[in-house]
Scaffold this motif. Structure first.
Motif, short mmCIF file in Angstrom:
data_model
loop_
_atom_site.label_atom_id
_atom_site.label_comp_id
_atom_site.label_asym_id
_atom_site.label_seq_id
_atom_site.Cartn_x
_atom_site.Cartn_y
_atom_site.Cartn_z
N LYS A 106 -48.24 19.85 4.48
CA LYS A 106 -47.46 19.20 5.54
C LYS A 106 -46.41 18.27 4.95
CE LYS A 106 -47.96 16.39 9.70
NZ LYS A 106 -48.94 15.70 10.60
N ARG A 107 -46.80 17.53 3.90
CA ARG A 107 -45.85 16.61 3.26
C ARG A 107 -44.72 17.38 2.58
NH1 ARG A 107 -45.71 14.94 -1.95
NH2 ARG A 107 -47.83 15.64 -2.38
N TRP A 108 -45.06 18.50 1.94
CA TRP A 108 -44.03 19.29 1.27
C TRP A 108 -43.07 19.90 2.28
CZ3 TRP A 108 -43.07 18.44 -3.53
CH2 TRP A 108 -44.11 18.04 -4.40
N LEU A 109 -43.59 20.36 3.41
CA LEU A 109 -42.72 20.90 4.45
C LEU A 109 -41.82 19.81 5.01
CD1 LEU A 109 -45.23 23.22 6.36
CD2 LEU A 109 -43.43 23.90 4.76
N HIS A 110 -42.35 18.61 5.11
CA HIS A 110 -41.54 17.48 5.58
C HIS A 110 -40.42 17.19 4.57
CE1 HIS A 110 -40.46 13.74 7.55
NE2 HIS A 110 -40.59 13.10 6.40
N GLN A 147 -48.64 28.27 13.32
CA GLN A 147 -48.15 27.08 14.00
C GLN A 147 -46.79 26.65 13.46
OE1 GLN A 147 -51.28 24.22 13.42
NE2 GLN A 147 -52.55 25.03 15.08
N MET A 148 -46.61 26.80 12.15
CA MET A 148 -45.36 26.39 11.51
C MET A 148 -44.30 27.50 11.55
SD MET A 148 -46.18 23.39 10.87
CE MET A 148 -44.63 22.92 10.10
N ARG A 214 -34.68 25.49 11.66
CA ARG A 214 -33.59 24.59 11.99
C ARG A 214 -34.17 23.20 12.10
NH1 ARG A 214 -28.84 25.61 13.64
NH2 ARG A 214 -29.34 27.72 14.25
N ILE A 215 -33.54 22.26 11.43
CA ILE A 215 -34.01 20.90 11.39
C ILE A 215 -33.11 20.03 12.26
CG2 ILE A 215 -34.59 18.96 9.89
CD1 ILE A 215 -36.18 21.57 9.50
N GLY A 216 -33.71 19.22 13.10
CA GLY A 216 -32.95 18.28 13.91
C GLY A 216 -32.12 19.01 14.95
N ARG A 217 -30.94 18.49 15.23
CA ARG A 217 -30.06 19.07 16.22
C ARG A 217 -28.69 19.33 15.60
NH1 ARG A 217 -31.30 15.13 21.42
NH2 ARG A 217 -33.51 15.67 21.64
N PRO A 218 -28.59 20.32 14.74
CA PRO A 218 -27.31 20.58 14.08
C PRO A 218 -26.25 20.99 15.08
CG PRO A 218 -28.85 22.35 13.65
CD PRO A 218 -29.62 21.26 14.35
#
Length: 231
Positions: A106-110, A147-148, A214-218
């Motif tokens: 989880k930390r690495w994916l973060h 899930q991921m 996709r990360i955030g709201r690009p």
């Protein structure tokens, strides 16, 4: 070396891949097995960041992979982060005999989220060669991967199980991402209209069929990240 471009004299596509995960999970062993088809039980831990190159034939096309091994760099997170730039795919590795290494996925994916706007990724559970030592159950790992929204491969560098399949899978994702991006460009869509910044032009859209995220709201309002995964 320019990656993700139109190819070179000996290949049609070039992609940069990054291997991350806790120390001791076997990142270097996976890479050496894939690149050189060898296994060294007492492999010396990587100092700094190393890489190997191998070319695959995918659907009749020659795809050159430049694979960066970050083993030994886990304590130098700010150094490792610079190697996300220009990355087309990330392989997150854990040890099936170590519950802690799986929990740290989880930390690495973060960390990927913090350093990349859009990138393909897969999850590899290494050292799956001794049922008596295995503590991360397959059903738990597969549930988490679903899930991921990423592919999971339980592998063994020692037995050469699912090593080729893992690297081929991330290469196929990178190639498909490039094809999708080329198709979008052919339709005349600008980078902002496609939903991500122009520096991410070699990456595909997130959430489309296993690997792209996709990360955030690009979009047009989003400022460009200094450590964007693409040039």
């Amino acid at each position: 070396m320019a990656l993700g471009g139109g190819g070179s004299s000996d290949c049609e596509h070039m992609f940069k891949l990054l291997i991350i995960g806790d120390s001791g999970v076997g990142k270097s062993s996976l890479l050496v097995r894939f690149a050189d088809n060898t296994f060294l039980p007492n492999y010396v831990a990587t100092i700094g960041v190393d890489f190997k190159i191998r070319t695959l034939n995918i659907n009749g096309e020659r795809v050159k992979l430049q694979i960066w091994d970050t083993a030994g760099q886990e304590r130098f997170r700010t150094i490792t982060s610079t190697y996300y730039r220009g990355t087309h795919g990330v392989i997150v590795v854990y040890d099936v005999c170590s519950g802690e290494s799986f929990a740290n996925v989880k930390r690495w994916l973060h960390e990927i989220d913090q350093n990349c706007d859009v990138v393909n990724r897969i999850l590899v559970g290494n050292k799956d060669d001794d049922p008596d030592r295995k503590v991360v159950l397959s059903e738990d790992a597969h549930r988490y991967a679903r899930q991921m929204g990423i592919q999971l491969f339980e592998a063994s560098a020692m037995n050469n199980t699912n090593v080729e399949e893992s690297f081929r899978a991330i290469a196929e994702l990178a190639l498909r991402t490039k094809r999708e991006q080329q198709a979008q460009m052919g339709k005349g869509a600008s980078p902002d209209q496609r939903g991500y910044g122009g520096r991410n032009s070699v990456m595909g859209e997130g959430g489309r069929g296993g690997g792209g995220i996709r990360i955030g709201r690009p979009g047009p309002q989003k400022s460009k990240s200094k450590n964007s995964c693409c040039k």
